[in-house]
Scaffold this motif. Sequence first.
Motif, mmCIF file in Angstrom:
data_model
loop_
_atom_site.group_PDB
_atom_site.id
_atom_site.type_symbol
_atom_site.label_atom_id
_atom_site.label_comp_id
_atom_site.label_asym_id
_atom_site.label_seq_id
_atom_site.Cartn_x
_atom_site.Cartn_y
_atom_site.Cartn_z
ATOM 1 N N GLY B 279 0.729 -1.197 0.100
ATOM 2 C CA GLY B 279 -0.071 0.041 0.117
ATOM 3 C C GLY B 279 0.730 1.426 -0.042
ATOM 4 O O GLY B 279 1.974 1.357 0.606
ATOM 5 N N VAL B 280 0.409 2.206 -0.525
ATOM 6 C CA VAL B 280 0.827 3.543 -0.714
ATOM 7 C C VAL B 280 -0.113 4.406 0.081
ATOM 8 O O VAL B 280 -1.313 4.759 -0.445
ATOM 9 N N MET B 281 0.199 5.254 1.266
ATOM 10 C CA MET B 281 -0.610 6.044 2.011
ATOM 11 C C MET B 281 -0.252 7.188 1.695
ATOM 12 O O MET B 281 0.840 7.707 1.866
ATOM 13 N N HIS B 282 -1.328 8.378 1.645
ATOM 14 C CA HIS B 282 -0.948 9.702 1.679
ATOM 15 C C HIS B 282 -2.020 10.393 2.713
ATOM 16 O O HIS B 282 -3.222 10.703 2.466
ATOM 17 N N LEU B 283 -1.428 10.589 3.812
ATOM 18 C CA LEU B 283 -2.234 11.108 5.050
ATOM 19 C C LEU B 283 -1.544 12.289 5.459
ATOM 20 O O LEU B 283 -0.293 12.505 5.771
ATOM 21 N N ASN B 284 -2.469 13.337 5.754
ATOM 22 C CA ASN B 284 -1.778 14.433 6.027
ATOM 23 C C ASN B 284 -0.718 15.203 5.275
ATOM 24 O O ASN B 284 0.115 15.907 5.929
ATOM 25 N N GLY B 285 -0.774 15.167 4.147
ATOM 26 C CA GLY B 285 0.201 15.499 3.280
ATOM 27 C C GLY B 285 1.223 14.735 2.997
ATOM 28 O O GLY B 285 2.299 15.224 2.341
ATOM 29 N N LYS B 286 1.344 13.636 3.676
ATOM 30 C CA LYS B 286 2.654 12.821 3.827
ATOM 31 C C LYS B 286 2.505 11.682 3.212
ATOM 32 O O LYS B 286 1.290 11.002 3.453
ATOM 33 N N ASP B 287 3.512 10.974 2.568
ATOM 34 C CA ASP B 287 3.348 9.655 2.084
ATOM 35 C C ASP B 287 3.903 8.729 3.049
ATOM 36 O O ASP B 287 4.841 8.975 3.603
ATOM 37 N N SER B 288 3.391 7.612 2.897
ATOM 38 C CA SER B 288 3.860 6.343 3.663
ATOM 39 C C SER B 288 3.631 5.099 3.123
ATOM 40 O O SER B 288 2.609 5.082 2.320
#
Lengths: 118, 300
Positions: B279-288
């Motif tokens: 998975g690629v997460m984009h949370l609060n403007g940041k990628d993880s």
Amino acid sequence: MSNTTPAKQNFYELYRRSTVGEALTDSLDELLQNQYIDQNVYSKILTQFDKSLSEALSTGIKTKSVIKGKLHTFRFCDSVWTFIVDNAEFKSDSETTRVDRVKIVACDGNVTETPNSK
Amino acid sequence: MSVQVIYRLIIDDVIRKIKDPDMGLNLDDNVIEELQTMWEARLENSGAIPHTIGHGETSVLNPNNNNNNIINPNNNNNSSITNINSVQQYQNLQLPNPNNIPRPNESELTRNGIHPVGVRHPSEITTTAGRPTGFVPTFKEIPNNNNYYNNLTNLNPTSPISSASLRSIMNPIPQNDGVNDEEEEINVNSDKQDIDKFLLKSIKTEQNFIVQMDGNDDEDDEDFEENKDQNQDDDLLNSDLDDDDDDEDPDPVIEHYVLCQYEKVTRIKAKRKCVFKDGVMHLNGKDSLFNKANGEFIWI
């Protein structure tokens, strides 16, 4: 999201919507507009990106996460799950992140054979 | 590995594969370098990665922009009309720039009788829109202003009182709305008792002194509600003609997202358990990124 059909593996175009994918897409759009590349090259580069990213995610990362929240919307269509989760909490090894609403798009990760392209 | 390292690996792998002759792209090295520079610059500018993943080599297409390779991708594109170059060309053409046109002094304009569109000094507003017009109702017998207040305070029993003057006594506020009042052929003697009788008669008969020309007739309280509902129905603003907007967009634009693959999705009553991967997460403007993820969602 369609499946590309190289010889052995499927690589979803799903990840083109990520930050790194959109950065590449925008750059390719600019080159295409200025006629430095043609549409064929454009498609091949993006296909290669799909493959490279999928391999990097599957082999280069060992992070595990837990996602919890209230399910606002769920949808399952064309083997794609879409969840909209409210008050989501993401717990990983090092940190916890909370957001008011998150959209989760998940393609089928169990497909191993090459399906017929639509 | 961190997000920065993973993205670095991805970019390098893609660029390496593009340069591979077996791929059959046959691209110039300049174009490939430019693509890499633009890609890295956009990724840097997105702010999703905290650290730079800068490209060490300078762009071949723009040797003079050594310091701007990462800052702005548009600077590195020499052939296309970049935002900055286009602005410079625009300024050099000396076309009338709206920003350079001096704003005319409003006093000068008004002196010449010219008012900028949509710009009016409040003191110059002479329209009477919304204000009652100076409508002077015409009476058959215009009351003498000198005797107006005298009539109020001192009813002269000897002088005949016309309907207009009688009305002016009962309604001291001049009427400026609508058409002329109906004039009743009333010949009231100047006797006070007669006036009282007239008043009683009018109250009993519920006679309206002023013909209402603005909207529906005022009704009694019992009838008022009925008319109110009817008026609401007739009001186009509140009618069913208005389109009902959808309460929720089926695909709303959401700031935070996760792109991944699912291995299993199960449901027990209102609880869904999911197993995700890659998975690629984009949370609060940041990628993880994650390799595995378990999801527990409660549907209420």
